[in-house]
Design an enzyme around this catalytic site. Structure first.
Site, PDB file in Angstrom:
ATOM      1  N   GLN A   9      -3.377  -1.505  10.989  1.00  0.00           N
ATOM      2  CA  GLN A   9      -3.133  -0.181  11.541  1.00  0.00           C
ATOM      3  C   GLN A   9      -4.247   0.312  12.553  1.00  0.00           C
ATOM      4  O   GLN A   9      -4.002   0.549  13.638  1.00  0.00           O
ATOM      5  CB  GLN A   9      -2.889   0.856  10.834  1.00  0.00           C
ATOM      6  CG  GLN A   9      -1.394   1.018  10.149  1.00  0.00           C
ATOM      7  CD  GLN A   9      -1.113   2.362   9.494  1.00  0.00           C
ATOM      8  OE1 GLN A   9      -1.873   2.503   8.571  1.00  0.00           O
ATOM      9  NE2 GLN A   9      -0.264   2.967  10.033  1.00  0.00           N
ATOM     10  N   GLY A  37      -1.229  -0.997   6.952  1.00  0.00           N
ATOM     11  CA  GLY A  37      -2.392  -0.916   7.201  1.00  0.00           C
ATOM     12  C   GLY A  37      -3.183  -1.713   6.212  1.00  0.00           C
ATOM     13  O   GLY A  37      -3.595  -2.816   6.559  1.00  0.00           O
ATOM     14  N   ARG A  38      -3.370  -1.362   4.906  1.00  0.00           N
ATOM     15  CA  ARG A  38      -4.167  -2.012   3.921  1.00  0.00           C
ATOM     16  C   ARG A  38      -3.365  -3.245   3.715  1.00  0.00           C
ATOM     17  O   ARG A  38      -3.965  -4.330   3.573  1.00  0.00           O
ATOM     18  CB  ARG A  38      -4.350  -1.072   2.581  1.00  0.00           C
ATOM     19  CG  ARG A  38      -4.888   0.310   3.022  1.00  0.00           C
ATOM     20  CD  ARG A  38      -4.963   1.213   1.892  1.00  0.00           C
ATOM     21  NE  ARG A  38      -5.283   2.317   2.161  1.00  0.00           N
ATOM     22  CZ  ARG A  38      -5.451   3.328   1.492  1.00  0.00           C
ATOM     23  NH1 ARG A  38      -5.414   3.112   0.203  1.00  0.00           N
ATOM     24  NH2 ARG A  38      -5.976   4.567   1.889  1.00  0.00           N
ATOM     25  N   CYS A  91       0.889  -1.178   0.041  1.00  0.00           N
ATOM     26  CA  CYS A  91      -0.200  -0.058   0.081  1.00  0.00           C
ATOM     27  C   CYS A  91       0.975   1.462   0.099  1.00  0.00           C
ATOM     28  O   CYS A  91       1.766   1.236  -0.801  1.00  0.00           O
ATOM     29  CB  CYS A  91      -1.111  -0.057   1.218  1.00  0.00           C
ATOM     30  SG  CYS A  91      -0.013  -0.192   2.891  1.00  0.00           S
ATOM     31  N   ALA A 103       2.202   2.747   3.094  1.00  0.00           N
ATOM     32  CA  ALA A 103       3.316   2.542   4.448  1.00  0.00           C
ATOM     33  C   ALA A 103       3.487   1.179   4.455  1.00  0.00           C
ATOM     34  O   ALA A 103       4.560   0.853   5.159  1.00  0.00           O
ATOM     35  CB  ALA A 103       2.718   3.022   5.550  1.00  0.00           C
ATOM     36  N   GLY A 104       2.601   0.110   3.956  1.00  0.00           N
ATOM     37  CA  GLY A 104       3.085  -1.213   3.874  1.00  0.00           C
ATOM     38  C   GLY A 104       2.468  -1.988   5.143  1.00  0.00           C
ATOM     39  O   GLY A 104       3.062  -2.879   5.460  1.00  0.00           O
TER      40      GLY A 104
END
Length: 179
Positions: A156, A117-118, A112, A114-115
């Site tokens: 997250q 959350g999603r 995503c 930031a790597g």
């Protein structure tokens, strides 16, 4: 990385720009007529299709030193809002199922912005769908805890955590209505 691991699927769970903020730079060619030339490889866009919830791009990645090539599906989920989680959940379920169906070789590459959350939501849902398909028991809390041992911050927000449960509930309700 894609060539080294023979990965035929890239999962991208962000748009390039969200809320006037750059979330991901384009690392792929934007035209079928003009390949992206990098130092060690060439990436050409073979085809693309824009669907309701995601975009399918087919790349051919060629290592310049050897001429070896790999066809890669780049699957970009485009229906995740700037804040919150996708509605309806069915769009994300279709996306995850399509990713699973497309995976043929190597590890699936997931990112995503930031790597965590999603990406964490995708990975959790993928693990749960695999468990459901194989009739294995699962515990979403344990799955998230194990992911967080490997990468801090996976899944997250409370909303994303809840969304994992919402997806599982929707999938299991479909099974019940099929009986």
């Amino acid at each position: 990385m894609i060539l080294e691991n023979n990965s035929n699927v890239i999962v991208m769970i962000t748009r390039e720009i969200e809320g006037e903020v750059i979330k991901c730079h384009k690392y792929w060619p934007i035209s079928v007529k003009k390949p992206l030339e990098l130092k060690s490889c060439s990436i050409s866009l073979q085809n693309y299709q824009i669907l309701q919830y995601f975009i399918i791009r087919i790349f051919q990645v060629v290592r310049k030193s050897t001429g070896t090539s790999l066809f890669v599906k780049h699957l970009q989920f485009t229906n995740w809002p700037d804040h919150g989680t996708p509605a309806p959940a069915e769009g994300f379920i279709k996306y995850v199922r399509y990713v699973r169906k497309s995976h043929l070789t190597g590890p699936i590459v997931v990112h995503c912005s930031a790597g965590v959350g999603r990406t964490g939501v995708f990975l959790c849902v993928d693990v749960v769908l695999c468990a459901i398909e194989k009739n294995f028991s699962f515990n979403i809390g344990n799955i998230v805890a194990q992911m967080r041992e490997q990468r801090s911050g996976m899944v997250q927000t409370k909303e994303q955590y809840y969304f994992c449960y919402k997806i599982v509930l929707a999938v299991l309700q479909k099974f019940v209505t099929l009986d």
